[in-house]
Write a protein that holds these residues in place. Structure first.
Motif, PDB file in Angstrom:
ATOM      1  N   GLY A  11       0.813  -1.216   0.000  1.00 37.62           N
ATOM      2  CA  GLY A  11       0.000   0.000   0.000  1.00 37.62           C
ATOM      3  C   GLY A  11       0.840   1.257   0.000  1.00 37.62           C
ATOM      4  N   ASP A  12       0.188   2.396  -0.281  1.00 31.90           N
ATOM      5  CA  ASP A  12       0.809   3.720  -0.267  1.00 31.90           C
ATOM      6  C   ASP A  12       1.933   3.866  -1.290  1.00 31.90           C
ATOM      7  N   GLU A  13       1.795   3.172  -2.389  1.00 31.99           N
ATOM      8  CA  GLU A  13       2.826   3.226  -3.436  1.00 31.99           C
ATOM      9  C   GLU A  13       2.768   4.530  -4.217  1.00 31.99           C
ATOM     10  N   GLY A  14       1.642   5.250  -4.072  1.00 31.26           N
ATOM     11  CA  GLY A  14       1.463   6.478  -4.867  1.00 31.26           C
ATOM     12  C   GLY A  14       0.375   6.284  -5.920  1.00 31.26           C
ATOM     13  N   LYS A  15      -0.589   5.402  -5.595  1.00 27.91           N
ATOM     14  CA  LYS A  15      -1.687   5.121  -6.543  1.00 27.91           C
ATOM     15  C   LYS A  15      -2.460   6.407  -6.842  1.00 27.91           C
ATOM     16  N   GLY A  16      -2.712   7.195  -5.775  1.00 35.00           N
ATOM     17  CA  GLY A  16      -3.492   8.431  -5.938  1.00 35.00           C
ATOM     18  C   GLY A  16      -2.887   9.349  -6.977  1.00 35.00           C
ATOM     19  N   HIS A  36     -12.790   3.271   3.530  1.00 35.35           N
ATOM     20  CA  HIS A  36     -12.004   4.454   3.915  1.00 35.35           C
ATOM     21  C   HIS A  36     -10.784   4.069   4.753  1.00 35.35           C
ATOM     22  N   ASN A  37     -10.347   2.818   4.597  1.00 35.02           N
ATOM     23  CA  ASN A  37      -9.009   2.443   5.079  1.00 35.02           C
ATOM     24  C   ASN A  37      -7.947   2.977   4.109  1.00 35.02           C
ATOM     25  N   ALA A  38      -8.355   3.268   2.878  1.00 30.26           N
ATOM     26  CA  ALA A  38      -7.425   3.822   1.894  1.00 30.26           C
ATOM     27  C   ALA A  38      -7.146   5.290   2.195  1.00 30.26           C
ATOM     28  N   GLY A  39      -5.993   5.756   1.766  1.00 27.38           N
ATOM     29  CA  GLY A  39      -5.669   7.179   1.850  1.00 27.38           C
ATOM     30  C   GLY A  39      -4.824   7.491   0.628  1.00 27.38           C
ATOM     31  N   HIS A  40      -5.421   8.118  -0.375  1.00 31.36           N
ATOM     32  CA  HIS A  40      -4.717   8.401  -1.623  1.00 31.36           C
ATOM     33  C   HIS A  40      -4.502   9.904  -1.735  1.00 31.36           C
ATOM     34  N   SER A  41      -3.240  10.306  -1.700  1.00 31.34           N
ATOM     35  CA  SER A  41      -2.944  11.748  -1.711  1.00 31.34           C
ATOM     36  C   SER A  41      -2.709  12.243  -3.122  1.00 31.34           C
ATOM     37  N   ILE A 126      -3.491  -7.174  14.154  1.00 36.43           N
ATOM     38  CA  ILE A 126      -3.184  -6.958  12.739  1.00 36.43           C
ATOM     39  C   ILE A 126      -2.617  -5.547  12.546  1.00 36.43           C
ATOM     40  N   GLY A 127      -3.047  -4.634  13.425  1.00 38.62           N
ATOM     41  CA  GLY A 127      -2.693  -3.226  13.215  1.00 38.62           C
ATOM     42  C   GLY A 127      -3.613  -2.617  12.168  1.00 38.62           C
ATOM     43  N   THR A 128      -4.920  -2.897  12.277  1.00 42.89           N
ATOM     44  CA  THR A 128      -5.866  -2.398  11.271  1.00 42.89           C
ATOM     45  C   THR A 128      -6.034  -0.887  11.403  1.00 42.89           C
ATOM     46  N   THR A 129      -6.756  -0.308  10.467  1.00 45.91           N
ATOM     47  CA  THR A 129      -7.019   1.126  10.513  1.00 45.91           C
ATOM     48  C   THR A 129      -8.186   1.437  11.461  1.00 45.91           C
ATOM     49  N   LEU A 130      -8.780   0.403  12.050  1.00 43.57           N
ATOM     50  CA  LEU A 130      -9.896   0.527  13.008  1.00 43.57           C
ATOM     51  C   LEU A 130     -11.106   1.223  12.392  1.00 43.57           C
ATOM     52  N   ALA A 222      -7.380   0.003  -4.180  1.00 46.64           N
ATOM     53  CA  ALA A 222      -6.917   0.524  -2.890  1.00 46.64           C
ATOM     54  C   ALA A 222      -6.129  -0.600  -2.222  1.00 46.64           C
ATOM     55  N   GLN A 223      -5.432  -0.271  -1.135  1.00 39.33           N
ATOM     56  CA  GLN A 223      -4.522  -1.231  -0.500  1.00 39.33           C
ATOM     57  C   GLN A 223      -3.577  -1.782  -1.581  1.00 39.33           C
ATOM     58  N   ALA A 224      -3.263  -3.065  -1.526  1.00 40.25           N
ATOM     59  CA  ALA A 224      -2.280  -3.536  -2.503  1.00 40.25           C
ATOM     60  C   ALA A 224      -2.188  -5.060  -2.489  1.00 40.25           C
ATOM     61  N   VAL A 237      -3.352  -8.853   6.617  1.00 41.48           N
ATOM     62  CA  VAL A 237      -3.856  -8.370   5.338  1.00 41.48           C
ATOM     63  C   VAL A 237      -5.125  -7.567   5.588  1.00 41.48           C
ATOM     64  N   THR A 238      -5.668  -6.994   4.537  1.00 46.08           N
ATOM     65  CA  THR A 238      -6.991  -6.400   4.643  1.00 46.08           C
ATOM     66  C   THR A 238      -8.002  -7.479   4.258  1.00 46.08           C
ATOM     67  N   SER A 239      -9.291  -7.149   4.248  1.00 45.48           N
ATOM     68  CA  SER A 239     -10.285  -8.224   4.075  1.00 45.48           C
ATOM     69  C   SER A 239     -10.881  -8.274   2.675  1.00 45.48           C
ATOM     70  N   ARG A 271       5.417  -0.435   4.972  1.00 46.60           N
ATOM     71  CA  ARG A 271       4.301  -1.196   5.508  1.00 46.60           C
ATOM     72  C   ARG A 271       3.774  -0.442   6.725  1.00 46.60           C
ATOM     73  N   VAL A 272       2.446  -0.343   6.849  1.00 47.45           N
ATOM     74  CA  VAL A 272       1.865   0.201   8.088  1.00 47.45           C
ATOM     75  C   VAL A 272       1.150  -0.952   8.776  1.00 47.45           C
ATOM     76  N   GLY A 273       1.180  -0.951  10.071  1.00 47.72           N
ATOM     77  CA  GLY A 273       0.551  -2.060  10.786  1.00 47.72           C
ATOM     78  C   GLY A 273       1.539  -3.194  10.950  1.00 47.72           C
ATOM     79  N   ARG A 304      -1.844   8.633  10.259  1.00 47.70           N
ATOM     80  CA  ARG A 304      -0.593   9.333  10.589  1.00 47.70           C
ATOM     81  C   ARG A 304       0.428   8.430  11.296  1.00 47.70           C
ATOM     82  N   ARG A 305       0.200   7.117  11.274  1.00 50.15           N
ATOM     83  CA  ARG A 305       1.198   6.225  11.876  1.00 50.15           C
ATOM     84  C   ARG A 305       2.476   6.275  11.038  1.00 50.15           C
ATOM     85  N   PRO A 306       3.667   6.283  11.693  1.00 48.30           N
ATOM     86  CA  PRO A 306       4.889   6.221  10.878  1.00 48.30           C
ATOM     87  C   PRO A 306       4.916   4.900  10.122  1.00 48.30           C
TER      88      PRO A 306
HETATM   89  P1  IMO Z   1      -3.878   2.610   0.500  1.00 49.58           P
HETATM   90  O1  IMO Z   1      -5.032   2.424  -0.466  1.00 49.58           O
HETATM   91  C1  IMO Z   1      -1.397   0.853   3.618  1.00 49.58           C
HETATM   92  C2  IMO Z   1      -3.329  -2.055   6.276  1.00 49.58           C
HETATM   93  C3  IMO Z   1      -3.522  -1.693   7.723  1.00 49.58           C
HETATM   94  C4  IMO Z   1      -3.399  -3.055   8.366  1.00 49.58           C
HETATM   95  C5  IMO Z   1      -4.103  -3.954   7.356  1.00 49.58           C
HETATM   96  C6  IMO Z   1      -5.556  -4.257   7.675  1.00 49.58           C
HETATM   97  O2  IMO Z   1      -3.728   4.014   0.985  1.00 49.58           O
HETATM   98  O3  IMO Z   1      -2.633   2.032  -0.058  1.00 49.58           O
HETATM   99  P2  IMO Z   1      -7.786  -2.839   7.588  1.00 49.58           P
HETATM  100  O4  IMO Z   1      -8.187  -1.583   8.288  1.00 49.58           O
HETATM  101  O5  IMO Z   1      -7.847  -2.743   6.098  1.00 49.58           O
HETATM  102  O6  IMO Z   1      -8.526  -4.051   8.102  1.00 49.58           O
HETATM  103  O7  IMO Z   1      -6.237  -3.071   8.005  1.00 49.58           O
HETATM  104  O8  IMO Z   1      -4.038  -3.277   6.112  1.00 49.58           O
HETATM  105  N1  IMO Z   1      -3.908  -1.094   5.299  1.00 49.58           N
HETATM  106  C7  IMO Z   1      -3.163  -0.268   4.544  1.00 49.58           C
HETATM  107  N2  IMO Z   1      -1.835  -0.039   4.544  1.00 49.58           N
HETATM  108  N3  IMO Z   1      -2.202   1.483   2.758  1.00 49.58           N
HETATM  109  C8  IMO Z   1      -3.533   1.258   2.742  1.00 49.58           C
HETATM  110  O9  IMO Z   1      -4.344   1.776   1.795  1.00 49.58           O
HETATM  111  C9  IMO Z   1      -4.077   0.369   3.694  1.00 49.58           C
HETATM  112  N4  IMO Z   1      -5.325  -0.060   3.986  1.00 49.58           N
HETATM  113  C10 IMO Z   1      -5.197  -0.968   4.950  1.00 49.58           C
HETATM  114  O10 IMO Z   1      -2.513  -0.810   8.161  1.00 49.58           O
HETATM  115  O11 IMO Z   1      -2.048  -3.444   8.422  1.00 49.58           O
END
Ligand code: IMO
Ligand code: GDP
Ligand code: MG
Length: 437
Positions: A11-16, A36-41, A126-130, A222-224, A237-239, A271-273, A304-306
């Motif tokens: 994730g966060d590769e710069g898709k946005g 809205h777990n995604a964040g595309h800047s 997992i370290g989800t985005t909650l 979104a995600q990856a 992973v995400t779901s 990687r976040v989480g 805003r997690r590092p």
């Molecule tokens: P974009 O689209 C990076 C990670 C979370 C956690 C795991 C599961 O901006 O690339 P979730 O809330 O989806 O159940 O969390 O997935 N995660 C992302 N990490 N970029 C994202 O989105 C992410 N969306 C979820 O940090 O490890």
């Protein structure tokens, strides 16, 4: 023409940025999974936008955007985002924003369950985005989810909320949290659903009609790949399924109508989480991670997690390229590596003294893996904003060519900064063809 854009890493590769760039040449941009777990800047001049639920094409006033059936939509988050970007001068009307009647809704109890589940897991979390993403998809697979179309009937919405909440509250209370009340949920959600009504659409039909009439469609992942529930580093992973097959299911588009697949790859990995990360920069490499984090602004755009930082991993990127069938790669954040003396690239894995070239299925195997690196010289030159490949320092050109050879896919675009014009489109690439349509 239909092109899918997919993150190749975590994730966060710069898709946005890339979606925004390509959207100029396309007519419709659709998301197909996640929420809205995604964040595309996206940066446009002096304005910056962070898109969570809305496709990144929304910033272009003449494009139509779609939230596909494979998504999970929190109606509160949806309108917060719509209102926020309206404040930033982007008008979002139902004429140009369509929400699938088959998408599932994220309810307040999904958020509570996400918190509860993470607390329960403790060290194994997992370290989800909650944001309630996982619990909403659980309800979908458990055939008790609330779809947008169901919610439009107030009686059905009440019935489903009451029934689902009974079950959810059992878990919430069992783990020491406060139960939620159905009437409060309905008071919060019902007006939002009413406000959503004009946006609701049979989006797969809309997309089919658009394609038939010659419109060009971008599908924004979104995600990856490595966060994919089937193909990623399960259970970290995400779901949902961000991979290319998920685009067909989640947008309701026949697979053979998809023209091409673009992989978004960073020049390094983050990687976040929680979860395994074979090339993570740890211990003595902490200072390099710090430099990358600061230069690359590697802090979650949602939480805003590092972000954890690591070297480019050719093994997992090859895996992503094969799974998704990348026709071309957009390589982002070349400029972030400008100051490094040397750059490592993981070209293989080793486990128990044995070389492995495939991506293991079991997450704990990945933790035991030793990455085998090849070290390349850095370029120690400012590349920010470079727009031509030939103008890049020689070592930067070599680095790009090396990554392309390792992954076995062309690099068709190189990003040298967050802005639209800080971009190189490679001549005679597949990417150039898509760009010039
Ligand atoms: P974009 O689209 C990076 C990670 C979370 C956690 C795991 C599961 O901006 O690339 P979730 O809330 O989806 O159940 O969390 O997935 N995660 C992302 N990490 N970029 C994202 O989105 C992410 N969306 C979820 O940090 O490890
Ligand atoms: P996404 O989730 O894949 O859309 O990526 P994010 O937007 O979460 O994170 C990528 C970050 O890198 C954003 O802040 C982008 O503006 C920024 N970005 C994208 N491409 C480049 C680039 O080539 N160089 C630099 N320095 N930043 C970039
Ligand atoms: Mg992001």
């Amino acid at each position: 023409m239909i092109i899918v854009i997919i993150g190749a890493q975590w994730g966060d590769e710069g898709k946005g940025k890339v979606v925004d760039l390509l959207a100029d040449r396309f007519d419709v941009v659709s998301r197909y999974q996640g929420g809205h777990n995604a964040g595309h800047s996206v940066y446009v001049g002096d304005k910056s936008f962070v898109l969570r639920l809305l496709p990144s094409g929304i910033i272009h006033p003449d494009k139509t955007c779609v939230l596909g059936n494979g998504m999970v939509i929190d109606p509160k988050a949806f309108f917060e985002e719509v209102d926020q970007i309206a404040e930033q001068g982007v008008s979002v009307s139902p004429e140009r924003l369509k929400v699938s009647s088959r998408a599932h809704l994220i309810m307040p109890y999904h958020r509570a369950l996400d918190h509860t589940s993470e607390e329960r897991l403790g060290n194994e979390k997992i370290g989800t985005t909650l944001r309630g993403i996982g619990p909403a998809y659980e309800d979908k697979a458990g055939r008790r989810g609330i779809r947008v179309a169901d919610a439009l009937s107030p009686e059905l919405l009440k019935l489903r909320v009451e029934r689902n909440l009974e079950e959810a509250n059992r878990i919430i209370v069992l783990f020491g949290n406060q139960p939620l009340r159905a009437n409060e949920i309905l008071e919060e959600v019902s007006p939002l659903v009413e406000r959503l009504r004009p946006f609701v659409c049979e989006t797969s039909k809309f997309l089919a009609d658009a394609r038939r009439s010659g419109k060009k469609i971008l599908l924004e992942g979104a995600q990856a790949t490595l966060l994919d529930v089937d193909h990623g580093t399960y259970p970290y992973v995400t779901s949902s399924n961000p991979t290319a097959g998920g685009a067909s299911v989640g947008a309701g588009i026949p697979p053979h109508h998809i023209t091409g697949v673009l992989g978004i790859v960073r020049t390094y990995a983050t990687r976040v989480g929680e979860g395994p990360f074979p090339t993570e920069m740890l211990d003595e490499e902490e200072s390099i991670a710090h430099l990358i984090r600061e230069r690359g602004n590697e802090y979650g755009s949602v939480t805003r997690r590092p972000r954890r930082c690591g070297w480019f991993d050719a093994v997992s990127t090859r895996y992503a390229a094969e799974l998704n069938g990348f026709d071309s790669i957009a390589l982002t954040k070349l400029d972030v590596l400008d100051e490094l003396d040397e750059i490592k690239v993981c070209i293989g894995y080793e486990a128990n003294g044995q070389r492995i070239d495939t991506f293991p299925a079991v997450s704990h195997d990945l933790r035991a893996i030793k990455a085998i690196y090849q070290t390349l010289p850095g370029w120690k030159t400012d590349t920010v904003g470079t727009t031509e490949f030939d103008k890049l320092p020689e070592n930067a050109q070599k680095y790009v060519r090396f990554l392309s050879e390792q992954v076995g896919v062309e690099i068709g675009l190189i990003s040298t900064g967050p802005e639209r014009d800080q971009t190189i489109v490679l001549k005679n690439s597949v990417m150039e063809k898509w760009f010039s349509v």
